[in-house]
Design a protein around this motif. Sequence first.
Motif, short mmCIF file in Angstrom:
data_model
loop_
_atom_site.label_atom_id
_atom_site.label_comp_id
_atom_site.label_asym_id
_atom_site.label_seq_id
_atom_site.Cartn_x
_atom_site.Cartn_y
_atom_site.Cartn_z
N ASP A 225 23.91 38.79 50.62
CA ASP A 225 23.73 40.23 50.40
C ASP A 225 24.97 41.05 50.72
OD1 ASP A 225 21.08 39.80 49.62
OD2 ASP A 225 20.40 39.83 51.71
N ALA A 226 26.11 40.40 50.92
CA ALA A 226 27.33 41.13 51.28
C ALA A 226 27.87 41.94 50.10
CB ALA A 226 28.39 40.14 51.76
N GLU A 227 28.56 43.02 50.44
CA GLU A 227 29.25 43.82 49.41
C GLU A 227 30.43 43.02 48.89
OE1 GLU A 227 32.15 46.28 47.64
OE2 GLU A 227 32.46 45.43 49.65
N THR A 228 30.66 43.03 47.58
CA THR A 228 31.65 42.14 46.97
C THR A 228 32.94 42.83 46.55
OG1 THR A 228 30.68 42.47 44.76
CG2 THR A 228 29.82 40.63 46.10
N HIS A 229 32.97 44.16 46.53
CA HIS A 229 34.13 44.86 45.96
C HIS A 229 35.42 44.52 46.70
CE1 HIS A 229 36.54 47.94 44.02
NE2 HIS A 229 36.91 48.36 45.21
N PHE A 230 35.39 44.58 48.02
CA PHE A 230 36.62 44.34 48.78
C PHE A 230 37.14 42.92 48.57
CE2 PHE A 230 38.72 43.10 52.83
CZ PHE A 230 39.81 43.95 52.74
N ALA A 231 36.23 41.95 48.57
CA ALA A 231 36.65 40.57 48.34
C ALA A 231 37.26 40.39 46.96
CB ALA A 231 35.46 39.63 48.51
N LEU A 232 36.69 41.03 45.95
CA LEU A 232 37.25 40.93 44.60
C LEU A 232 38.63 41.54 44.52
CD1 LEU A 232 34.13 41.64 42.37
CD2 LEU A 232 35.57 39.60 42.28
N VAL A 233 38.83 42.67 45.17
CA VAL A 233 40.16 43.29 45.19
C VAL A 233 41.17 42.33 45.81
CG1 VAL A 233 41.54 45.14 46.22
CG2 VAL A 233 39.33 45.66 45.19
N GLU A 234 40.79 41.71 46.91
CA GLU A 234 41.72 40.82 47.60
C GLU A 234 42.02 39.55 46.79
OE1 GLU A 234 43.48 41.28 50.39
OE2 GLU A 234 42.73 43.35 50.36
N VAL A 235 41.01 38.95 46.17
CA VAL A 235 41.28 37.73 45.40
C VAL A 235 42.06 38.04 44.13
CG1 VAL A 235 39.41 36.35 46.35
CG2 VAL A 235 38.99 37.73 44.31
N HIS A 236 41.81 39.20 43.52
CA HIS A 236 42.61 39.61 42.36
C HIS A 236 44.09 39.76 42.76
CE1 HIS A 236 40.34 40.20 38.71
NE2 HIS A 236 39.35 40.76 39.38
N ARG A 237 44.32 40.43 43.86
CA ARG A 237 45.69 40.63 44.34
C ARG A 237 46.36 39.30 44.64
NH1 ARG A 237 47.00 42.84 50.31
NH2 ARG A 237 49.28 42.85 50.22
N ALA A 238 45.64 38.41 45.32
CA ALA A 238 46.20 37.11 45.66
C ALA A 238 46.48 36.28 44.40
CB ALA A 238 45.25 36.35 46.59
N ALA A 239 45.57 36.31 43.44
CA ALA A 239 45.77 35.55 42.20
C ALA A 239 47.03 36.01 41.48
CB ALA A 239 44.55 35.69 41.30
N ARG A 240 47.26 37.31 41.43
CA ARG A 240 48.48 37.81 40.78
C ARG A 240 49.73 37.36 41.53
NH1 ARG A 240 44.42 39.03 38.54
NH2 ARG A 240 44.77 36.84 38.05
N ASP A 241 49.66 37.33 42.86
CA ASP A 241 50.80 36.86 43.65
C ASP A 241 51.05 35.37 43.43
OD1 ASP A 241 51.34 39.37 44.70
OD2 ASP A 241 50.11 39.04 46.50
N ILE A 242 49.99 34.59 43.36
CA ILE A 242 50.14 33.16 43.09
C ILE A 242 50.77 32.95 41.72
CG2 ILE A 242 48.90 30.99 42.74
CD1 ILE A 242 46.75 32.13 44.69
N GLU A 243 50.30 33.70 40.73
CA GLU A 243 50.85 33.58 39.38
C GLU A 243 52.34 33.89 39.36
OE1 GLU A 243 46.75 34.66 36.92
OE2 GLU A 243 48.28 36.19 37.24
N ARG A 244 52.74 34.91 40.07
CA ARG A 244 54.18 35.23 40.13
C ARG A 244 54.96 34.10 40.80
NH1 ARG A 244 52.24 40.62 40.54
NH2 ARG A 244 51.89 40.44 42.78
N ALA A 245 54.38 33.52 41.82
CA ALA A 245 55.03 32.39 42.49
C ALA A 245 55.17 31.18 41.56
CB ALA A 245 54.25 31.98 43.75
N LEU A 246 54.25 31.05 40.62
CA LEU A 246 54.29 29.96 39.65
C LEU A 246 55.15 30.28 38.44
CD1 LEU A 246 50.52 28.94 39.69
CD2 LEU A 246 52.42 27.67 40.72
N GLY A 247 55.62 31.53 38.36
CA GLY A 247 56.52 31.90 37.26
C GLY A 247 55.87 32.65 36.12
N TYR A 248 54.62 33.07 36.28
CA TYR A 248 53.94 33.81 35.22
C TYR A 248 54.41 35.26 35.22
CZ TYR A 248 50.20 35.97 32.47
OH TYR A 248 49.48 36.67 31.54
N ARG A 249 54.80 35.74 34.06
CA ARG A 249 55.21 37.13 33.89
C ARG A 249 54.44 37.72 32.72
NH1 ARG A 249 56.86 35.63 37.98
NH2 ARG A 249 58.95 35.76 38.89
N PRO A 250 53.33 38.45 32.99
CA PRO A 250 52.51 38.98 31.91
C PRO A 250 53.27 40.01 31.05
CG PRO A 250 51.81 39.89 34.02
CD PRO A 250 52.84 38.82 34.32
#
Length: 250
Positions: A225-250
């Motif tokens: 029953d936890a609120e999900t918005h904050f977790a989604l913001v954090e995983v979105h931010r982390a995913a974009r950082d991982i992608e940049r570390a892997l060389g992805y440039r949208p």
Amino acid sequence: MANSPSGDSVTDRLVRILETFTPTRTVQTAADIGRRARLPRSSVHRIVNELVEVGLLERDEERRVRVGMRLWELATRSSQALRLRQAALPYMERVQQRVREHTQLAILEQGEALFLERLSAPDSGPNVTRVAGRLPLHASSSGLVLLAFAPRDLQERVLAGPLSRITPETIVDPSALRRTLAEIRARGRVVAPGYVDAVSTGVAVPVRDETGTVIAALSVVLPRDAETHFALVEVHRAARDIERALGYRP
């Protein structure tokens, strides 16, 4: 390699022996291995002895068998999974520190979600995921993300069923699953309350490599029953950082 009288190659028998080890079954007797691999005792003892001699398996003081360090060493050399995990780990640690719940990284492997890493706090809630463990694609938040961006033929095989029901909330209707996958592709996220564990909610987002191909799912497991918005913001931010570390440039 030479075949056995049953027609199995040495490679077939070797793989069947190694596959008897799981994240929760790390030590076995040779008899247990033979039973689970469905192989004759003589074949199992011979192959296990040879694997122990070269360090791919090890024996403890009670003559039980476990996976050897040399197998781990060979598996991690030049591994794409290791490169992904190394790129992701700093950003996963940030998510885990801020959200204070299980933070996970999974890839698509032979039609299942295979988990490369999981970070947890001492007070994190229940979680069925284990490192090197697997979950069905249609039932877990990570699996749904991986399935949404998987090749079309794999999607159709999964949609053709049967879709196993793990909890009452697991999506087992092919039409509903098809709609969910389309929503994930459109929104770039999924929230899966109770799909694989009745007391938990998984939230997951895709991770892309330098070519823009989705190669992983980053997820957090929250109390149901936890609120999900904050977790989604954090995983979105982390995913974009991982992608940049892997060389992805949208």
